[in-house]
Design a protein around this motif. Structure first.
Motif, mmCIF file in Angstrom:
data_model
loop_
_atom_site.group_PDB
_atom_site.id
_atom_site.type_symbol
_atom_site.label_atom_id
_atom_site.label_comp_id
_atom_site.label_asym_id
_atom_site.label_seq_id
_atom_site.Cartn_x
_atom_site.Cartn_y
_atom_site.Cartn_z
ATOM 1 N N ARG A 204 0.845 -1.209 0.000
ATOM 2 C CA ARG A 204 0.000 0.000 0.000
ATOM 3 C C ARG A 204 0.876 1.254 0.000
ATOM 4 O O ARG A 204 0.630 2.194 -0.765
ATOM 5 C CB ARG A 204 -0.917 0.013 1.219
ATOM 6 C CG ARG A 204 -2.245 -0.675 1.012
ATOM 7 C CD ARG A 204 -3.235 -0.386 2.128
ATOM 8 N NE ARG A 204 -2.733 -0.700 3.465
ATOM 9 C CZ ARG A 204 -2.731 -1.914 4.005
ATOM 10 N NH1 ARG A 204 -3.219 -2.936 3.339
ATOM 11 N NH2 ARG A 204 -2.256 -2.097 5.219
ATOM 12 N N ASP A 205 1.900 1.258 0.864
ATOM 13 C CA ASP A 205 2.777 2.433 0.950
ATOM 14 C C ASP A 205 3.546 2.660 -0.345
ATOM 15 O O ASP A 205 3.695 3.798 -0.800
ATOM 16 C CB ASP A 205 3.759 2.274 2.116
ATOM 17 C CG ASP A 205 3.068 2.335 3.476
ATOM 18 O OD1 ASP A 205 1.892 2.751 3.547
ATOM 19 O OD2 ASP A 205 3.717 1.937 4.475
ATOM 20 N N LEU B 253 4.543 5.636 -5.386
ATOM 21 C CA LEU B 253 4.657 5.686 -6.845
ATOM 22 C C LEU B 253 3.594 6.599 -7.452
ATOM 23 O O LEU B 253 3.862 7.310 -8.426
ATOM 24 C CB LEU B 253 4.564 4.280 -7.442
ATOM 25 C CG LEU B 253 5.766 3.378 -7.173
ATOM 26 C CD1 LEU B 253 5.481 1.946 -7.618
ATOM 27 C CD2 LEU B 253 7.019 3.910 -7.858
ATOM 28 N N ALA B 254 2.408 6.593 -6.868
ATOM 29 C CA ALA B 254 1.339 7.466 -7.372
ATOM 30 C C ALA B 254 1.666 8.936 -7.125
ATOM 31 O O ALA B 254 1.300 9.799 -7.929
ATOM 32 C CB ALA B 254 0.012 7.109 -6.718
ATOM 33 N N ASP B 255 2.382 9.204 -6.029
ATOM 34 C CA ASP B 255 2.707 10.587 -5.662
ATOM 35 C C ASP B 255 4.004 11.099 -6.275
ATOM 36 O O ASP B 255 4.263 12.295 -6.243
ATOM 37 C CB ASP B 255 2.812 10.714 -4.137
ATOM 38 C CG ASP B 255 1.468 10.527 -3.446
ATOM 39 O OD1 ASP B 255 0.426 10.574 -4.126
ATOM 40 O OD2 ASP B 255 1.475 10.319 -2.211
ATOM 41 N N VAL C 103 8.761 6.784 -10.440
ATOM 42 C CA VAL C 103 8.329 5.909 -11.531
ATOM 43 C C VAL C 103 9.327 5.978 -12.684
ATOM 44 O O VAL C 103 9.716 4.950 -13.244
ATOM 45 C CB VAL C 103 6.913 6.294 -12.022
ATOM 46 C CG1 VAL C 103 6.532 5.523 -13.276
ATOM 47 C CG2 VAL C 103 5.882 6.058 -10.924
ATOM 48 N N LEU C 104 9.761 7.186 -13.017
ATOM 49 C CA LEU C 104 10.722 7.362 -14.110
ATOM 50 C C LEU C 104 12.055 6.677 -13.795
ATOM 51 O O LEU C 104 12.699 6.138 -14.694
ATOM 52 C CB LEU C 104 10.945 8.842 -14.402
ATOM 53 C CG LEU C 104 9.759 9.573 -15.025
ATOM 54 C CD1 LEU C 104 10.030 11.071 -15.125
ATOM 55 C CD2 LEU C 104 9.401 8.991 -16.385
ATOM 56 N N LEU C 105 12.454 6.683 -12.530
ATOM 57 C CA LEU C 105 13.683 5.987 -12.129
ATOM 58 C C LEU C 105 13.583 4.513 -12.499
ATOM 59 O O LEU C 105 14.499 3.955 -13.112
ATOM 60 C CB LEU C 105 13.910 6.128 -10.624
ATOM 61 C CG LEU C 105 14.987 5.202 -10.040
ATOM 62 C CD1 LEU C 105 16.371 5.756 -10.327
ATOM 63 C CD2 LEU C 105 14.779 4.986 -8.555
ATOM 64 N N PHE C 106 12.471 3.885 -12.119
ATOM 65 C CA PHE C 106 12.318 2.452 -12.383
ATOM 66 C C PHE C 106 12.147 2.144 -13.877
ATOM 67 O O PHE C 106 12.562 1.106 -14.346
ATOM 68 C CB PHE C 106 11.149 1.879 -11.592
ATOM 69 C CG PHE C 106 11.419 1.784 -10.118
ATOM 70 C CD1 PHE C 106 12.479 1.011 -9.642
ATOM 71 C CD2 PHE C 106 10.645 2.469 -9.209
ATOM 72 C CE1 PHE C 106 12.744 0.923 -8.277
ATOM 73 C CE2 PHE C 106 10.894 2.388 -7.847
ATOM 74 C CZ PHE C 106 11.948 1.615 -7.384
#
Length: 183
Positions: free
Chosen positions: A30-31, A36-38, A43-46
């Motif tokens: 959940r965390d 990732l949503a925030d 997200v771009l890193l991954f």
């Protein structure tokens, strides 16, 4: 759902179950989903094929060590090592879907013309639980374009109680009556 993401999600669940830490891993997932949503940068890193895996692993260590269970940390590092880190959001979503399935939970996405009060949210949850026979997790969004009322989506099913929808139905009824009376 991406079958590779689902397999990784199942593997994480099985490991958590064997370790007796499903509840703690659920919280980590959940965390991570929220993080990732925030954070578009995360997200771009991954997703970046340019950033080497050792740098990604270092960032993961710094961000997650001490903040998540060791199993979760090792799992994310494994995704990086296997060049599957771009799938992390999908894996986390698949894990959540798997846990919801196991726990008999459905997610209802509610669009409302105005914010719902706590009492309205509770009543809506209770009604949807009776209708679906499952536990319901509400995700409420305000959509002023509705003019009034609500639209609820549970999976592929949509319950449209918006003023806009009701006006469209009324317009269609008038159009049909006008056509019938002309004949």
């Amino acid at each position: 759902m991406n079958p590779v993401a689902r397999r990784y999600a199942q593997a994480l669940y099985q490991e958590a179950d064997q370790a007796g830490s499903v509840t703690k891993i659920d919280a980590d997932v959940r965390d991570l989903r929220t993080s990732l949503a925030d954070s578009r940068d995360l997200v771009l890193l991954f997703e970046s094929p340019v950033i080497p895996n050792d740098k990604k692993t270092s960032v993961v260590e710094k961000l997650l060590k001490g903040n998540v269970q060791p199993l979760t940390l090792n799992f994310v590092k494994l995704l990086v090592q296997k060049d599957r880190d771009g799938l992390l959001p999908e894996v986390l979503d698949a894990y959540q879907a798997l846990r919801d399935e196991v726990n008999g939970v459905v997610e209802a996405v509610v669009r409302s013309a105005m914010p719902l009060s706590a009492k309205e949210t509770e009543a809506l949850t209770k009604t949807l639980q009776q209708r679906t026979g499952k536990k319901v997790r509400l995700q409420v969004r305000v959509d002023e374009a509705l003019m009034g009322g609500i639209v609820v989506r549970i999976g592929d099913q949509v319950y449209d109680g918006s003023v806009r929808h009701q006006l469209a139905q009324l317009r269609d009824q008038f159009a049909q009556r006008a056509y019938v009376s002309m004949n």
